[in-house]
Each structure stands twice: as structure tokens, then as C-alpha cells.
Design a protein around this motif. Sequence first.
Motif, PDB file in Angstrom:
ATOM      1  N   CYS A 100      37.666  24.975  -7.505  1.00 54.28           N
ATOM      2  CA  CYS A 100      38.236  23.483  -7.753  1.00 54.28           C
ATOM      3  C   CYS A 100      37.400  22.467  -7.260  1.00 54.28           C
ATOM      4  O   CYS A 100      36.423  22.685  -6.493  1.00 54.28           O
ATOM      5  N   ALA A 101      37.290  21.472  -8.118  1.00 58.43           N
ATOM      6  CA  ALA A 101      36.217  20.480  -7.798  1.00 58.43           C
ATOM      7  C   ALA A 101      36.186  19.840  -6.430  1.00 58.43           C
ATOM      8  O   ALA A 101      35.245  19.174  -5.716  1.00 58.43           O
ATOM      9  N   GLY A 102      37.331  19.855  -5.663  1.00 56.07           N
ATOM     10  CA  GLY A 102      37.594  19.170  -4.338  1.00 56.07           C
ATOM     11  C   GLY A 102      37.271  20.158  -3.389  1.00 56.07           C
ATOM     12  O   GLY A 102      37.220  19.654  -2.136  1.00 56.07           O
ATOM     13  N   ASP A 103      36.805  21.266  -3.436  1.00 59.23           N
ATOM     14  CA  ASP A 103      36.226  22.452  -2.654  1.00 59.23           C
ATOM     15  C   ASP A 103      35.201  21.966  -1.970  1.00 59.23           C
ATOM     16  O   ASP A 103      34.343  21.781  -2.674  1.00 59.23           O
ATOM     17  N   VAL A 104      35.027  22.052  -0.767  1.00 61.44           N
ATOM     18  CA  VAL A 104      33.868  22.094  -0.071  1.00 61.44           C
ATOM     19  C   VAL A 104      33.218  23.484   0.552  1.00 61.44           C
ATOM     20  O   VAL A 104      34.317  24.440   0.881  1.00 61.44           O
ATOM     21  N   GLU A 110      34.509  14.451   4.243  1.00 62.80           N
ATOM     22  CA  GLU A 110      35.075  15.519   3.614  1.00 62.80           C
ATOM     23  C   GLU A 110      36.774  15.194   3.310  1.00 62.80           C
ATOM     24  O   GLU A 110      37.212  15.417   2.320  1.00 62.80           O
ATOM     25  N   ARG A 139      36.742  12.016   0.755  1.00 62.91           N
ATOM     26  CA  ARG A 139      36.124  12.114  -0.386  1.00 62.91           C
ATOM     27  C   ARG A 139      36.566  11.892  -1.777  1.00 62.91           C
ATOM     28  O   ARG A 139      36.027  11.332  -2.603  1.00 62.91           O
ATOM     29  N   ASN A 140      37.907  12.453  -1.717  1.00 59.75           N
ATOM     30  CA  ASN A 140      38.521  12.324  -3.006  1.00 59.75           C
ATOM     31  C   ASN A 140      39.820  11.243  -3.060  1.00 59.75           C
ATOM     32  O   ASN A 140      40.589  11.359  -3.872  1.00 59.75           O
ATOM     33  N   ARG A 141      39.948  10.785  -1.758  1.00 58.98           N
ATOM     34  CA  ARG A 141      41.283   9.702  -1.607  1.00 58.98           C
ATOM     35  C   ARG A 141      40.914   8.510  -1.925  1.00 58.98           C
ATOM     36  O   ARG A 141      39.887   7.771  -1.648  1.00 58.98           O
ATOM     37  N   ASN A 191      39.535  23.015   0.229  1.00 58.79           N
ATOM     38  CA  ASN A 191      39.705  21.564   0.097  1.00 58.79           C
ATOM     39  C   ASN A 191      40.274  21.121   1.387  1.00 58.79           C
ATOM     40  O   ASN A 191      41.194  20.923   1.837  1.00 58.79           O
ATOM     41  N   SER A 211      41.426  18.515   3.759  1.00 56.57           N
ATOM     42  CA  SER A 211      42.253  17.502   3.532  1.00 56.57           C
ATOM     43  C   SER A 211      42.897  16.995   5.157  1.00 56.57           C
ATOM     44  O   SER A 211      42.677  17.533   6.036  1.00 56.57           O
TER      45      SER A 211
END
Length: 114
Positions: free
Chosen positions: A17-21, A43, A46-48, A96, A98
Motif C-alpha cells: 500500500c502506498a500509505g505504508d511506512v 507519519e 502524511r496522507n491526511r 499504515n 494512523s
Amino acid sequence: MKLKLFIGLLLLLTTGCAGDVTVFESAVYSLEDDRIAVDCSDEVNRNRKNHTDEGYHCEALVTEATSLKESGGGTIKLEELKDGDLIRITLRKPLNISKNHRSFAAKEILLLDP
């Protein structure tokens, strides 16, 4: 057709997944017996979109399989870390991170130079 499906599935599994760290750097907030509390606000956010400046702490679980090293390559013990130390954490598996998922197992903890 089966070959296209197989290649598509293979690509999906290898990219994740693109959102995975997998790796991030942070300062140590506190240490417990087998956990390190760190700031993971970047982290989490980052996608919010429209996120606030609210800070988030994460817990990195240190197990017998976790490698603890200093930047020169030597090994260290968990007790040698102190509040404020800058570390690079490699997660055991991509995650991910979150607002609701902020605890993970560490594969490697690297103490960075001050």
C-alpha cells in the motif's frame, strides 16, 4: 489472460500500500521495559487532508529479534537510549501508521549521531 492476472497480482503484492511506512526517524520520548515511545505525528498526518497540528505518540515494541545499533555499526542496549535521542526505526513489516494504529514491532532501532 491468466498471465496478465498473475503479473497484476504479483505487482500488487510486491508494491504494498502506498500509505505504508517501513522506516522513519523520530526522537525518543520515553523508555519502558520493552517499548520506546516516539513522536509519529508526521507519519500519522502524511496522507491526511485538513489535519491539525495535533501531536501523536507511537510505541515501538522492542523484542529479542529487534536489532539495536549505533550509527557507527556497533550494537547497543535499550538502556543506553535516553529521552531526546534521535533514532531511525525500521518496522518489522510495513504499516499504515494512523490515528488509530500507532503501535508496532521494530525490526531495527538505529541511534543517529547527535
